[in-house]
Design an enzyme around this catalytic site. Sequence first.
Site, PDB file in Angstrom:
ATOM      1  N   GLU A 246     106.491  95.133 -46.842  1.00  0.00           N
ATOM      2  CA  GLU A 246     105.927  93.994 -47.568  1.00  0.00           C
ATOM      3  C   GLU A 246     105.072  94.579 -48.674  1.00  0.00           C
ATOM      4  O   GLU A 246     104.133  95.332 -48.412  1.00  0.00           O
ATOM      5  CB  GLU A 246     105.055  93.124 -46.645  1.00  0.00           C
ATOM      6  CG  GLU A 246     105.840  92.292 -45.657  1.00  0.00           C
ATOM      7  CD  GLU A 246     106.846  91.359 -46.297  1.00  0.00           C
ATOM      8  OE1 GLU A 246     106.673  91.006 -47.489  1.00  0.00           O
ATOM      9  OE2 GLU A 246     107.823  91.008 -45.624  1.00  0.00           O
ATOM     10  N   CYS A 280      98.632  89.308 -51.519  1.00  0.00           N
ATOM     11  CA  CYS A 280      99.928  89.557 -52.185  1.00  0.00           C
ATOM     12  C   CYS A 280     100.602  88.243 -52.528  1.00  0.00           C
ATOM     13  O   CYS A 280     101.512  88.206 -53.353  1.00  0.00           O
ATOM     14  CB  CYS A 280     100.819  90.456 -51.348  1.00  0.00           C
ATOM     15  SG  CYS A 280     100.843  90.011 -49.634  1.00  0.00           S
TER      16      CYS A 280
END
Length: 476
Positions: A246, A280
């Site tokens: 990720e 994020c």
Amino acid sequence: MDYKNLVGGSWVETSDSTPNVNPSDISDVLGHAARGDAAQLDQAIEAADRAAPSWAASTPQQRFDVLDLVGTEILARKEELGRLLSREEGKTLPEGIGEAARAGQIFKFFAGEALRQAGDRLASVRPGIEVDVTRSPLGVIGLITPWNFPIAIPAWKIAPAICYGNTVVLKPAELVPGCAHALVEILSRSGLPEGVVNLVMGRGSQLGPRLIESSKVKAISFTGSVPTGRGIAAACGASLKKVQLEMGGKNPMVVLDDADLDVAVDACLNGAFFSTGQRCTASSRLVVTEGIHDRFVAALAERMSALKVGNALEAGVQMGPVVDGRQLEQNLSYVDIAAEDGGKVQGGERLNRETEGFYMAPALVTETSNDMRINREEVFGPVASVIRVKDYDEALSVANDTEFGLSSGICTTSLKHASHFKANAQAGMVMVNLPTAGVDYHVPFGGTKGSSFGSREQGRYAAEFYTSVKTSYLLP
Ligand code: ADP
């Protein structure tokens, strides 16, 4: 030393250590964290490898008991753990407590999943044969985690790993040893056999490659930056190791003329600036159609400049400091780059508070185009830019014009546009009238394109990464 490493069930010192500094007040050192070396990492990997067969054979009840106990303790101590988190990472106290609670809920979710592990039984296409499809643990899993969700991300990797019968070596980010240590300390008292969960704090650039290269480590789950993630994927590819990454985002939030202005401003304020923009999934590109553009920018700028920036532990503070000096420099340099490239910047200055810390005002950059660096590269700070577009079609095309694909949002009252956007946004997560950041803990999390690699994290989809599938044929 305040935070030791956990290797094979024992807390171990290291000759080297690193201070844990409060970003809201750099005179406040929370403690010193172990800095493990290669030999200590090897011992942790060996301990995890030794523990793997018996934990793989553990019953669903044993796994439920451990995960449920850990979840219960985290939830009972969420205020204390949230305070530790806010003091060490800099998100506000309500955000810190919220994240600690989320970590507890994740363990509770996977406690339930431990009881629900099922396979498929199918009839063979050949007469008289039975076919079973079941899932097996992988063995030792290396977990490499970032600083921005210092308890939730280790939780959402450790909980499924042990739920599905694996053992782990956790290498947390160096900036946040306190949360990793607190979580592993709780796990160490949960009834888990020695060696199932190991903690090795230390330099990522030294320990990371060694963890990845070890033949005893069967899979790597990583959350962090794009360059590090790409290097990990290449190294895992070379040794045919299972990998899940990720990484970054440059998440668009589309605001259409027909949006409810208050809903849109709330969603963008939260998505862009909460947690100091260090998510994020943060909304960093606000893609706004021309009919609402000026009203939207005026309202968002007003709300942004009213945000109270300060010490993460102070009541009423809405945005804490940046995590450290390096990240602060990076944010400020992106604000400069945006201005040099022709953007109009509001906010974005360095701020001083009573205590010395890494404070900056949130920044809104207007009059930008999607090809400017500010709209191509992830800043990872409280900096959002506005891109003016003509209509929905242009908005969708700008939203998708990025190498990333984590989260994509739209504010609209049009069912037609919302539905079309859900189907056509190139992202792993789509939000309608909600911030791009802020997700549930029981459903999959992850992106497309350059944001993620490998199968999804969280929810039942986590099983895909933490197990391998076995197909058995039997002729009775
Ligand atoms: P961030 O900018 O969020 O710190 P990084 O990718 O640098 O992102 O760090 C994320 C995690 O990866 C941290 O735990 C860090 O220590 C670790 N890490 C850093 N360099 C490497 C590497 N070369 N290999 C593996 N892990 C690494």
